[in-house]
Design a protein around this motif. Structure first.
Motif, PDB file in Angstrom:
ATOM      1  N   LEU A 119      -3.051   7.164   7.428  1.00 29.12           N
ATOM      2  CA  LEU A 119      -3.376   8.741   7.149  1.00 29.12           C
ATOM      3  C   LEU A 119      -2.859   9.470   8.281  1.00 29.12           C
ATOM      4  N   ILE A 120      -3.152   8.771   9.715  1.00 25.38           N
ATOM      5  CA  ILE A 120      -2.713   9.485  10.776  1.00 25.38           C
ATOM      6  C   ILE A 120      -1.333   9.716  10.709  1.00 25.38           C
ATOM      7  N   ARG A 121      -0.620   8.807  10.235  1.00 23.73           N
ATOM      8  CA  ARG A 121       1.034   8.865  10.215  1.00 23.73           C
ATOM      9  C   ARG A 121       1.403  10.019   9.178  1.00 23.73           C
ATOM     10  N   GLU A 122       0.647  10.136   8.215  1.00 21.64           N
ATOM     11  CA  GLU A 122       1.009  11.167   7.235  1.00 21.64           C
ATOM     12  C   GLU A 122       0.817  12.748   7.679  1.00 21.64           C
ATOM     13  N   TYR A 123      -0.504  12.710   8.652  1.00 22.09           N
ATOM     14  CA  TYR A 123      -0.604  13.821   9.165  1.00 22.09           C
ATOM     15  C   TYR A 123       0.366  14.238  10.422  1.00 22.09           C
ATOM     16  N   MET A 131       0.876  -1.398  -0.240  1.00 26.33           N
ATOM     17  CA  MET A 131       0.180   0.016  -0.025  1.00 26.33           C
ATOM     18  C   MET A 131       0.879   1.220   0.135  1.00 26.33           C
ATOM     19  N   GLN A 132       1.788   1.416   0.746  1.00 22.28           N
ATOM     20  CA  GLN A 132       2.871   2.535   1.005  1.00 22.28           C
ATOM     21  C   GLN A 132       3.367   2.727  -0.345  1.00 22.28           C
ATOM     22  N   ALA A 133       3.660   1.789  -1.261  1.00 18.11           N
ATOM     23  CA  ALA A 133       4.375   2.116  -2.452  1.00 18.11           C
ATOM     24  C   ALA A 133       3.397   2.955  -3.497  1.00 18.11           C
ATOM     25  N   THR A 134       2.257   2.483  -3.461  1.00 15.26           N
ATOM     26  CA  THR A 134       1.132   3.165  -4.058  1.00 15.26           C
ATOM     27  C   THR A 134       0.634   4.394  -3.635  1.00 15.26           C
ATOM     28  N   LEU A 135       0.221   4.170  -2.401  1.00 16.10           N
ATOM     29  CA  LEU A 135      -0.405   5.494  -1.799  1.00 16.10           C
ATOM     30  C   LEU A 135       0.659   6.270  -0.838  1.00 16.10           C
ATOM     31  N   SER A 136       1.334   6.999  -1.562  1.00 13.09           N
ATOM     32  CA  SER A 136       2.563   7.684  -0.816  1.00 13.09           C
ATOM     33  C   SER A 136       2.083   9.110  -0.375  1.00 13.09           C
ATOM     34  N   THR A 137       1.069   9.633  -0.451  1.00 11.29           N
ATOM     35  CA  THR A 137       0.448  10.785   0.034  1.00 11.29           C
ATOM     36  C   THR A 137      -0.928  10.751   0.559  1.00 11.29           C
ATOM     37  N   SER A 138      -1.166  11.567   1.604  1.00  7.82           N
ATOM     38  CA  SER A 138      -2.562  11.688   2.276  1.00  7.82           C
ATOM     39  C   SER A 138      -3.584  11.970   0.938  1.00  7.82           C
ATOM     40  N   GLY A 139      -3.334  12.511   0.089  1.00  7.38           N
ATOM     41  CA  GLY A 139      -4.410  12.515  -0.995  1.00  7.38           C
ATOM     42  C   GLY A 139      -4.912  11.146  -1.756  1.00  7.38           C
ATOM     43  N   ILE A 158      -4.244   8.169  -0.218  1.00  4.53           N
ATOM     44  CA  ILE A 158      -4.843   7.598   0.734  1.00  4.53           C
ATOM     45  C   ILE A 158      -6.636   8.056   0.749  1.00  4.53           C
ATOM     46  N   ILE A 159      -6.823   9.081   0.908  1.00  9.44           N
ATOM     47  CA  ILE A 159      -8.130   9.713   0.927  1.00  9.44           C
ATOM     48  C   ILE A 159      -9.005   9.287  -0.458  1.00  9.44           C
ATOM     49  N   ALA A 160      -8.153   9.305  -1.423  1.00 11.26           N
ATOM     50  CA  ALA A 160      -8.911   8.943  -2.736  1.00 11.26           C
ATOM     51  C   ALA A 160      -9.089   7.427  -2.762  1.00 11.26           C
ATOM     52  N   ARG A 161      -8.366   6.432  -2.174  1.00  9.49           N
ATOM     53  CA  ARG A 161      -8.794   5.005  -1.816  1.00  9.49           C
ATOM     54  C   ARG A 161      -9.743   4.718  -1.017  1.00  9.49           C
ATOM     55  N   ILE A 162      -9.688   5.630   0.229  1.00 14.38           N
ATOM     56  CA  ILE A 162     -11.103   5.426   1.101  1.00 14.38           C
ATOM     57  C   ILE A 162     -12.247   5.797   0.313  1.00 14.38           C
ATOM     58  N   PRO A 213     -15.969  -7.493   7.299  1.00 13.51           N
ATOM     59  CA  PRO A 213     -14.611  -7.353   8.108  1.00 13.51           C
ATOM     60  C   PRO A 213     -13.591  -7.044   7.186  1.00 13.51           C
ATOM     61  N   LYS A 214     -13.416  -7.450   5.995  1.00 15.09           N
ATOM     62  CA  LYS A 214     -12.287  -7.145   5.253  1.00 15.09           C
ATOM     63  C   LYS A 214     -12.112  -5.927   4.680  1.00 15.09           C
ATOM     64  N   LEU A 215     -13.297  -5.259   4.233  1.00 18.12           N
ATOM     65  CA  LEU A 215     -13.350  -3.619   4.045  1.00 18.12           C
ATOM     66  C   LEU A 215     -13.116  -2.645   5.360  1.00 18.12           C
ATOM     67  N   VAL A 216     -13.449  -3.329   6.493  1.00 18.16           N
ATOM     68  CA  VAL A 216     -13.248  -2.660   7.627  1.00 18.16           C
ATOM     69  C   VAL A 216     -11.622  -2.517   7.942  1.00 18.16           C
ATOM     70  N   GLU A 217     -11.196  -3.545   7.714  1.00 18.14           N
ATOM     71  CA  GLU A 217      -9.713  -4.013   7.904  1.00 18.14           C
ATOM     72  C   GLU A 217      -8.964  -3.048   7.168  1.00 18.14           C
ATOM     73  N   GLU A 218      -9.169  -3.076   5.888  1.00 22.57           N
ATOM     74  CA  GLU A 218      -8.335  -2.223   4.987  1.00 22.57           C
ATOM     75  C   GLU A 218      -8.624  -0.642   5.251  1.00 22.57           C
ATOM     76  N   LEU A 219      -9.736  -0.197   5.552  1.00 19.60           N
ATOM     77  CA  LEU A 219     -10.158   1.109   5.881  1.00 19.60           C
ATOM     78  C   LEU A 219      -9.290   1.511   7.235  1.00 19.60           C
ATOM     79  N   ASN A 220      -9.154   0.443   8.347  1.00 19.20           N
ATOM     80  CA  ASN A 220      -8.130   0.520   9.541  1.00 19.20           C
ATOM     81  C   ASN A 220      -6.979   0.920   9.046  1.00 19.20           C
ATOM     82  N   SER A 221      -6.316   0.146   8.130  1.00 22.63           N
ATOM     83  CA  SER A 221      -4.900   0.294   7.895  1.00 22.63           C
ATOM     84  C   SER A 221      -4.688   1.624   7.009  1.00 22.63           C
TER      85      SER A 221
END
Length: 527
Positions: free
Chosen positions: A42-46, A1-9, A11-15, A29-37
């Motif tokens: 996003l928290i780390r980016e902020y 995920m980090q390789a392709t979702l490198s910015t907060s923008g 991550i937000i687009a993926r959500i 469950p699988k959807l919630v798990e990915e949203l958690n990740s």
């Protein structure tokens, strides 16, 4: 995920891709798990950008507003004071402060207990000099009995449906409470020789026009109180509040989701609010008594509101502080919160003093800073009282027809605001109208394709239609707008068929200028 979702923008687009706006709360469950990740990423980016170190509203929570206490005490001495909405959050804190200031008698009027009360007898408040009446501001007979019994000298009118989203769901109750309930208060203040009345409004009413129910009812109320100030005997004044942190519906909603370990929904990314605390609100209300003047509706607001706060940052901070691994998702922007900010709403002549709770027309009309330096003092702009009363005459019967769809009440309310708003621009100077148009269109960004005019169409139409017959070359010079820039501005405006004729009229100004210039050239050539 980090390789392709490198910015907060990213991550937000993926959500938003996983949970498109308008979707129900995610539960798979699988959807919630990915949203958690994604949320943790996003928290780390902020955090990496220096955010989430403290409560995003920390500045607003800790800010204080000066109270002219000695003058307020003197004015209140020996008086009886009524507070409508006195059992609400701000109203109850105002009553606490009135007790502290030694007010002789305090009367609360609130509808919180109306359904459970079998009679009009008041109950005792926290102190012997405080009484609580259960009454609805829409019930003028009940209000009259209270005014007759208590004879208040000062009234603070806070009672209202205050949550924008709720107002869209109960349009009839909001219009009848916020507008016609306020008319009842004004009528009784005049009948019972009240000395002063303070109305609690909202920064949303600074919009030139609005179709949102809550904001529209408050804007109509401001005109009603301005008319009462000009024609009545009571001294009226007003305050404008913004997002009240102590009873914030946004924060309450986020907190409830975190407490229940459920996905946290917010409207959308890049949505911002400015906040204030209840201490500021109470001091504004009390100070407003001192700034009131006969035959004018002056209003006050917090001068230094700080930078707007992103609702997404608030949600991420609350999740982080909870220590829980919870996902966020974007529900979409619901009715009551949809209207975008129009850049022409604020006065850009002095960017250091921009405040979204007071508009550019009001700044031109009357604006000052208190001696304490933390309060803006302004005044409602002129408008046609005849148009206001005529439009309310058409609105009121709609509120008594139970078979009428509430969407019709909302439509008529929007029409009330639009027609009265036109008269405010007709009272304003052409120079200010053209400045508002220039600021609001943001020409350079528009021409680069970075700014869309369509969301701002109602504001643009309002300004153009009131300006087209009053514009001349001198106005262009006053605004330091060249004919070339003006023609570019008109080209942008011409994308709206509804104002085509107005644009043609304004184009004639440039044509006249060029004809005059050519005549002068020919005249010189002949000489």
């Amino acid at each position: 995920m980090q390789a392709t979702l490198s910015t907060s923008g990213d991550i937000i687009a993926r959500i938003q891709q996983l949970v498109p706006p308008g979707s129900p709360e995610p539960q798979e469950p699988k959807l919630v798990e990915e949203l958690n990740s994604l949320t943790q990423a996003l928290i780390r980016e902020y955090q990496a950008s220096g955010r989430l170190q403290d409560d995003p509203f920390n500045e607003a929570w800790t800010r204080s507003l000066y109270l002219y206490e000695a003058d307020v005490r003197s004015l209140l001495r020996g008086k009886s004071v009524m507070v409508t909405g006195g059992e609400g959050y701000v109203g109850s804190r105002l009553i606490d402060k009135l007790v502290e200031l030694g007010v002789n008698r305090i009367i609360s009027v609130d509808n919180a207990r109306v359904s459970t009360c079998s009679n009009m007898a008041p109950i005792s408040g926290k102190t012997p000099n405080t009484v609580l009446y259960a009454a609805d501001v829409r019930d003028i007979a009940a209000l009259r009995r209270i005014f007759e019994a208590e004879k208040p000298a000062i009234v603070f009118h806070l009672a209202a449906i205050r949550i924008p989203g709720l107002a869209e769901k109960i349009v009839l109750e909001t219009v009848s409470s916020n507008i016609f309930g306020s008319q009842n208060i004004i009528q009784l203040c005049e009948e019972y020789d009240v000395e002063q009345c303070v109305f609690s409004s909202t920064g949303k009413a600074s919009r030139y026009w609005t179709a949102e129910v809550y904001a529209a009812t408050k804007k109509v109320n401001e005109w009603l109180f301005a008319h009462a100030a000009q024609t009545g005997n009571v001294r009226y004044s007003m305050v404008r509040f913004t997002h009240m942190l102590n009873n914030s519906s946004m924060c309450e909603q986020i907190d409830s989701k975190v407490f229940a370990n459920r996905p946290v929904n917010i409207h959308a990314p890049e949505r911002y609010v400015v906040g204030q605390n209840v201490g500021e609100a109470v001091h504004l209300l009390l100070n407003s008594l001192l700034f009131a003047e006969p035959k004018r509706l002056r209003f006050i607001l917090v001068r230094n509101l700080g930078w707007p706060t992103e609702s997404l940052e608030v949600a991420l901070y609350k999740i982080l502080k909870s220590g829980k691994n919870l996902p966020i998702y974007f529900q979409g922007i619901p009715p009551g919160y949809e209207e975008p900010f129009f850049l022409g709403q604020v006065d850009w002549d002095d960017p250091t003093e921009i405040n979204t709770l007071v508009n550019a027309l009001e700044i031109e009309n009357s604006s000052a800073i208190s001696s304490s330096g933390d309060i803006i003092i302004s005044e409602t702009v002129p408008f046609s009282a005849y148009t206001l009363m005529e439009q309310l005459f058409h609105l009121k019967p709609l509120c008594t027809d139970p078979s009428l769809p509430e969407v019709e009440i909302k439509r008529q309310l929007s029409e009330v605001v639009r027609k009265v708003a036109v008269t405010t621009f007709l009272h304003a100077s052409p120079k200010r109208g053209l400045q508002i148009l220039k600021w609001g269109i943001n020409l350079k960004q528009y021409e680069r394709g970075e700014f869309c005019l369509e969301p701002h169409r109602p504001f643009i139409e309002l300004v153009v239609q009131s300006l087209s017959n009053r514009l001349d070359l001198d106005t262009l010079k006053e605004c330091r707008i060249s004919t070339q820039e003006f023609m570019r501005l008109l080209a942008a405006l011409n994308t709206f068929p509804s104002i085509h004729n107005d644009v043609v009229r304004m184009q004639s100004i440039v044509s006249q200028s060029r004809t005059r210039e050519q005549f002068n050239v020919d005249k010189v050539a002949c000489l």
